[in-house]
Design an enzyme around this catalytic site. Structure first.
Site, PDB file in Angstrom:
ATOM      1  N   ASP A  24       0.854  -1.194   0.000  1.00  0.00           N
ATOM      2  CA  ASP A  24       0.000   0.000   0.000  1.00  0.00           C
ATOM      3  C   ASP A  24       0.883   1.234   0.000  1.00  0.00           C
ATOM      4  O   ASP A  24       1.762   1.383   0.849  1.00  0.00           O
ATOM      5  CB  ASP A  24      -0.889  -0.024   1.244  1.00  0.00           C
ATOM      6  CG  ASP A  24      -1.662   1.269   1.452  1.00  0.00           C
ATOM      7  OD1 ASP A  24      -1.882   1.993   0.462  1.00  0.00           O
ATOM      8  OD2 ASP A  24      -2.034   1.549   2.608  1.00  0.00           O
ATOM      9  N   ASP A  32      -1.729  -1.440  -3.943  1.00  0.00           N
ATOM     10  CA  ASP A  32      -2.020  -0.711  -5.176  1.00  0.00           C
ATOM     11  C   ASP A  32      -0.913  -0.930  -6.210  1.00  0.00           C
ATOM     12  O   ASP A  32       0.120  -1.549  -5.926  1.00  0.00           O
ATOM     13  CB  ASP A  32      -2.210   0.784  -4.876  1.00  0.00           C
ATOM     14  CG  ASP A  32      -1.108   1.339  -3.987  1.00  0.00           C
ATOM     15  OD1 ASP A  32       0.073   1.264  -4.357  1.00  0.00           O
ATOM     16  OD2 ASP A  32      -1.446   1.850  -2.879  1.00  0.00           O
ATOM     17  N   ASP A 101      -5.037 -11.570 -15.321  1.00  0.00           N
ATOM     18  CA  ASP A 101      -6.192 -12.446 -15.211  1.00  0.00           C
ATOM     19  C   ASP A 101      -7.196 -12.102 -16.305  1.00  0.00           C
ATOM     20  O   ASP A 101      -7.481 -10.925 -16.548  1.00  0.00           O
ATOM     21  CB  ASP A 101      -6.860 -12.288 -13.848  1.00  0.00           C
ATOM     22  CG  ASP A 101      -6.620 -13.481 -12.940  1.00  0.00           C
ATOM     23  OD1 ASP A 101      -7.077 -14.569 -13.317  1.00  0.00           O
ATOM     24  OD2 ASP A 101      -5.980 -13.320 -11.895  1.00  0.00           O
ATOM     25  N   ASP A 203      -9.500 -17.401 -15.859  1.00  0.00           N
ATOM     26  CA  ASP A 203     -10.301 -17.798 -14.708  1.00  0.00           C
ATOM     27  C   ASP A 203     -11.414 -18.759 -15.126  1.00  0.00           C
ATOM     28  O   ASP A 203     -12.144 -18.502 -16.092  1.00  0.00           O
ATOM     29  CB  ASP A 203     -10.889 -16.534 -14.074  1.00  0.00           C
ATOM     30  CG  ASP A 203     -11.551 -16.787 -12.742  1.00  0.00           C
ATOM     31  OD1 ASP A 203     -10.847 -17.196 -11.806  1.00  0.00           O
ATOM     32  OD2 ASP A 203     -12.771 -16.571 -12.641  1.00  0.00           O
ATOM     33  N   GLU A 257      -7.318 -21.826 -15.754  1.00  0.00           N
ATOM     34  CA  GLU A 257      -7.749 -22.412 -14.484  1.00  0.00           C
ATOM     35  C   GLU A 257      -8.862 -23.393 -14.840  1.00  0.00           C
ATOM     36  O   GLU A 257      -9.906 -22.987 -15.336  1.00  0.00           O
ATOM     37  CB  GLU A 257      -8.277 -21.336 -13.531  1.00  0.00           C
ATOM     38  CG  GLU A 257      -8.713 -21.924 -12.192  1.00  0.00           C
ATOM     39  CD  GLU A 257      -9.600 -20.982 -11.384  1.00  0.00           C
ATOM     40  OE1 GLU A 257      -9.592 -21.092 -10.148  1.00  0.00           O
ATOM     41  OE2 GLU A 257     -10.319 -20.159 -11.991  1.00  0.00           O
ATOM     42  N   HIS A 332      -4.191 -17.595  -4.606  1.00  0.00           N
ATOM     43  CA  HIS A 332      -5.123 -16.724  -3.891  1.00  0.00           C
ATOM     44  C   HIS A 332      -6.388 -17.446  -3.445  1.00  0.00           C
ATOM     45  O   HIS A 332      -7.149 -16.912  -2.627  1.00  0.00           O
ATOM     46  CB  HIS A 332      -5.505 -15.542  -4.791  1.00  0.00           C
ATOM     47  CG  HIS A 332      -6.252 -15.955  -6.020  1.00  0.00           C
ATOM     48  ND1 HIS A 332      -5.653 -16.635  -7.061  1.00  0.00           N
ATOM     49  CD2 HIS A 332      -7.552 -15.823  -6.371  1.00  0.00           C
ATOM     50  CE1 HIS A 332      -6.540 -16.873  -7.992  1.00  0.00           C
ATOM     51  NE2 HIS A 332      -7.707 -16.399  -7.598  1.00  0.00           N
ATOM     52  N   ASP A 333      -6.645 -18.635  -3.971  1.00  0.00           N
ATOM     53  CA  ASP A 333      -7.837 -19.393  -3.610  1.00  0.00           C
ATOM     54  C   ASP A 333      -7.546 -20.504  -2.613  1.00  0.00           C
ATOM     55  O   ASP A 333      -8.413 -21.349  -2.355  1.00  0.00           O
ATOM     56  CB  ASP A 333      -8.464 -20.029  -4.861  1.00  0.00           C
ATOM     57  CG  ASP A 333      -9.275 -19.026  -5.669  1.00  0.00           C
ATOM     58  OD1 ASP A 333      -9.777 -18.053  -5.078  1.00  0.00           O
ATOM     59  OD2 ASP A 333      -9.393 -19.215  -6.893  1.00  0.00           O
TER      60      ASP A 333
END
Length: 563
Positions: A24, A32, A101, A203, A257, A332-333
């Site tokens: 950040d 960011d 992505d 995705d 994915e 991330h999942d």
């Protein structure tokens, strides 16, 4: 063999960044784009070649950016398109490539296409999504992953119809069966490739094709609808068309994915002659420690190393002659690599982390690391539902609460299984918010950043997890036999050691990986290896190899060159 044809995306090492949690710079507690720019030299120092950046497109953030409201603009929380252009230029100056992505199974319900689509049944954008008129009765059952009721059809009063959403109610599924939708998506892809983007991670890409007669779900799937969703009638037509109209025009990398895709279907996606994708993520490993219909529920008995080895060995065989595989242990999942597949106790954390790093960097396939893997970040294991931010955890908690189920057991499960374990802020130093932000972050920081589990502390230690990672990445780059060499499993029945060779022409390697909390001796005397030269080990105790017998310390990794 086509699988050994040299390509930059086969030889590269990928580093996945979850932008909300990386750095950040504005003081709002959210990572960011300028934060990523600030850390590009650090990423380059890791030996990384490719950055996979999770979505930074404009989004209302119902699913942390995977609900896109504008594919050609940047989320205001993350910055501006000028920031993005600066990031891409900074990466290319350093020889880094950027993979973004591509989220095109669904959009946000705030996307202009859907806002128009729901206005009337005659709207030009109506057929951009899947609608079921209410006068036909209840639509055939479809399961939703992020819906409190598990129902993928949402009633919309405005046109007295239901729309389809495999995920959140705010993520309506696009209707790929409409050629206008496909052209819109292809045009958007050209937009990013012309900017200089180097590829896409796609995705849930197998879900894009649907049977638009919407038949009742076949009984054969017995509640597990993922393979049904992943086997639409025109899936491969669409992927080939995408390749012909977009991907083939650029030197780019694609990785799908692909939940619901098994080994029998693998080459349909990545056989070079079919002209679809370069590689994909399979999910067989991700279900190894889960059980029941609920894919996020932890298995009651411990997973076995022989099961782990069989998964990787079977998939290696799948791509032995054609296609190419991907290698990952977290993203991330999923929870953190070391907490899930290793041992994050203080006495074993170091060796266990570096052993798993060695594993990914010595197998055949493109290795993917998740931010923080290089320093061994661990699960945070939240005790209270108030600490969770993930829609998946929150919705399932609410559903169980409505059903009067055991919420304490659910939270105990989430300590190991929750996606938020893998989304805590990057641990840069031992300051209050780990150097991630000057204010309270969107998700709590793991308190172990205070005890050496941070970049700053590990930079100073030549024997740290971080510096081992750098050395191991360089080993892979220096030995292309570790990229393209044939893989052969040894000691198949061992529940303590994963051993294998990688052989390419005159380049021969032996890799020994201990998954044991105790020292273990193995006998490879029958292999006739001859002279062995140790390239790297994560433990100062060099494995004794007298008479073909090796004694490995707990979680020790050794890579040998065979003479």
């Amino acid at each position: 063999m086509e699988s050994n044809q040299r390509k930059w995306w086969k030889e590269g090492v990928v580093y996945q960044i979850y932008p909300r949690s990386f750095q950040d710079t504005t003081g709002n507690g959210v990572g960011d784009i300028q934060g990523i720019i600030k850390r590009l030299d650090y990423i380059k120092s890791l030996g990384i070649d490719i950055i996979w950046l999770c979505p930074v497109y404009r989004s209302p953030n119902d699913d942390n950016g995977y609900d896109i409201s504008d594919y050609r603009n940047i989320m205001e929380e993350f910055g501006t398109m000028a920031d993005f252009d600066q990031l891409l230029a900074g990466m290319h100056e350093r020889g880094l490539k950027l993979v973004m992505d591509l989220v095109v199974n669904h959009t946000s319900d705030e996307h202009m296409w859907f806002q128009e689509s729901r206005k009337s049944r005659e709207n030009p954008h109506r057929d951009y999504y899947h609608w079921w008129p209410a006068e036909k009765g209840d639509p055939p059952k479809r399961f939703s992953y992020f819906d409190v009721d598990g129902n993928a059809w949402k009633y919309d009063e405005q046109t007295d119809s239901y729309y389809l959403h495999y995920f959140s109610v705010k993520q309506p599924d696009l209707k790929w069966e409409n050629p206008k939708v496909r052209e819109e998506i292809y045009d958007m892809m050209h937009f990013w490739f012309k900017k200089g983007v180097d590829g896409f991670r796609m995705d849930v890409i197998p879900f894009i094709s649907k049977d638009i007669s919407y038949p009742e779900l076949p009984e054969e799937y017995n509640g597990n609808f993922v393979p049904f969703y992943a086997n639409g009638p025109k899936l491969h037509d669409y992927l080939h068309e995408m390749n012909q109209k977009v991907l083939s025009k650029y030197d780019v990398m694609t990785v799908g994915e692909t939940p619901g895709v098994d080994r029998d279907q693998a080459l349909l996606f990545v056989d070079e002659d079919r002209e679809e994708l370069n590689m994909f993520f399979h999910f067989e490993l991700m279900s190894l420690d889960r059980e029941g219909d609920e894919v996020f529920w932890m298995r009651s008995d411990p997973w076995k190393l022989t099961e782990f080895k069989k998964i990787f060995s079977d998939w290696d065989e799948t791509f032995a002659e054609k296609g190419w595989g991907s290698l990952f242990l977290s993203n991330h999942d999923n929870p953190r690599t070391i907490s899930r597949w290793g041992n994050d106790s203080p006495e074993h954390w170091n060796n266990s982390t570096t052993m798993l790093q060695t594993f990914l960097l010595t197998m055949k396939g493109t290795p993917y690391f998740y931010y923080g893997d290089e320093i061994g970040m661990t699960n945070i294991r939240f005790d209270n539902i108030e600490d969770y931010q993930d829609i998946n955890t929150l919705n399932r908690y609410e559903l169980l609460k409505q059903q009067g189920m055991d919420l304490k057991t659910f939270i105990e499960n989430e300590k190991e299984a929750a996606r938020d374990n893998g989304r805590t802020p990057m641990q840069w130093d031992d300051s209050e918010n780990a150097g991630f932000s000057k204010t309270s972050p969107w998700l709590k920081v793991n308190p172990n950043h205070k005890t050496g589990l941070n970049v700053a502390a590990q930079e100073k230690d030549t024997d740290s997890v971080l510096n081992y990672f750098r050395k191991m990445v360089q080993v892979r780059k220096d030995h292309l036999g570790l990229v393209y060499g044939d893989y052969t499993l040894l000691l198949e029945d061992s529940e303590k050691v994963y051993a294998y060779t990688r052989i390419s022409d005159d380049n021969k390697y032996l890799i020994l990986l201990s998954f044991s909390t105790e020292p273990v001796t193995i006998d490879l005397s029958n292999e006739g290896f001859g002279e062995l030269h140790l390239i790297i080990s994560n433990d100062s105790s060099i494995a004794d190899k007298k008479d073909g017998k090796f004694e490995l310390q707990p979680y020790q990794a050794c890579v040998y060159r065979l003479r």
